[in-house]
Design an enzyme around this catalytic site. Structure first.
Site, PDB file in Angstrom:
ATOM      1  CG  HIS A 206      15.940  -1.406  23.666  1.00 59.83           C
ATOM      2  ND1 HIS A 206      16.013  -1.628  25.023  1.00 59.83           N
ATOM      3  CD2 HIS A 206      16.834  -2.230  23.100  1.00 59.83           C
ATOM      4  CE1 HIS A 206      16.935  -2.570  25.253  1.00 59.83           C
ATOM      5  NE2 HIS A 206      17.452  -2.942  24.101  1.00 59.83           N
TER       6      HIS A 206
ATOM      7  CB  ILE B 286      15.114   6.513  21.123  1.00 56.60           C
ATOM      8  CG1 ILE B 286      15.623   6.091  19.740  1.00 56.60           C
ATOM      9  CG2 ILE B 286      13.593   6.747  21.138  1.00 56.60           C
ATOM     10  CD1 ILE B 286      14.864   4.995  19.089  1.00 56.60           C
TER      11      ILE B 286
END
Ligand code: CO
Length: 273
Positions: A150, A89
């Site tokens: 995250h 990401i």
């Protein structure tokens, strides 16, 4: 003179997950679409998480290559032109680890190009937000959507706060981005929820991760008292969880496909030096 026949590959590099079902729907879907978009390339898989690779080998007897192994096999199999696309990401630790592993192989192929992670350019941020908002059910005036990213100790952790800002800038004032291991943390999510007027009746939780794996299932939606779901319920919100990884979203996969195309066009690539 190089008389080798040209042989092309596309290596899709992911952090990985030990959850088989989400793996097929997310990483698997990205790989399938890459294969459709580039029929002239053999699509292969590598994972960067040594922890996941160990679990898969030990528990399921499945071997998946790490980046070094995958590139070594591509050389052994005579590939001359390799495009690497990460499904990471952010341009963080896992991505840098991947780049470090790729660099020594730079001279081993006629051509070795690398696409960028999901959130790299300014355009990526708005594209991801559009993609996510297309996929979630409409958020009611009295609801809020909390995305669980995250997070990382890497300086690019700032991407999550930037994403949160961008949601608001694009008119989604009731979408909040938090992270498990970085900033904004759950504490900041709660602060933002408390500032919303009207106070949300329902908070919708969704992972902002490629897969809906361990963090989504346990840290976000788990029944344990310290999951985000439980903590929000304790604060009086009714909570709905969407266990869907970003990789399940067609419009998110389209961003990775664009990054592949841009890498081939010579834009937005790394590892060319
Ligand atoms: Co983690």
């Amino acid at each position: 003179m190089n008389t080798r026949e040209e042989k092309k590959a596309l290596l899709v590099v992911s952090f990985g997950t030990s959850y088989e079902e989400t793996r097929a729907k997310t990483i698997g879907a990205i790989e399938r679409e890459a294969a459709n978009a580039y029929p002239d390339r053999e699509v292969r898989r590598a994972f960067t998480s040594s922890m996941i690779l160990r679990v898969l080998k030990k528990r399921d007897g499945i071997h998946i290559d790490n980046v070094k192994e995958a590139l070594g096999r591509l050389i052994a199999d005579g590939f001359t032109d390799v495009l690497v696309q990460p499904t990471h990401i952010i341009n963080g630790e896992e991505y840098e680890k991947m780049m470090d592993q790729i660099r020594p192989f730079q001279s081993c192929f006629g051509k070795l190009l690398v696409g960028v992670p999901l959130l790299t350019s300014s355009e990526d941020y708005s594209a991801v937000i559009q993609a996510v908002m297309e996929e979630v059910p409409a958020i009611g005036t009295n609801d809020a959507l909390v995305l669980m990213g995250h997070g990382t100790e890497h300086h690019v952790d700032a991407a999550y706060a930037a994403l949160d800002y961008r949601f608001k800038d694009m008119g989604y004032s009731r979408v909040i981005v938090g992270t498990v291991e970085g900033y904004p943390a759950f504490e900041q999510v709660v602060k933002q929820l408390e500032m919303l007027d009207p106070r949300p009746e329902t908070v919708v939780l969704m992972p902002f991760m490629i897969v809906a794996g361990d963090h989504a299932v346990n840290d976000m939606a788990g029944e344990e008292e310290d999951s985000w779901k439980s903590c929000l319920k304790d604060r009086g919100y009714s909570v709905k969880c969407i266990l869907k990884g970003l990789g399940e979203m067609e419009a998110v996969r389209a961003i990775f496909l664009r990054h592949m195309a841009e890498a081939l066009d010579g834009e937005m690539t790394d590892a060319q030096g």
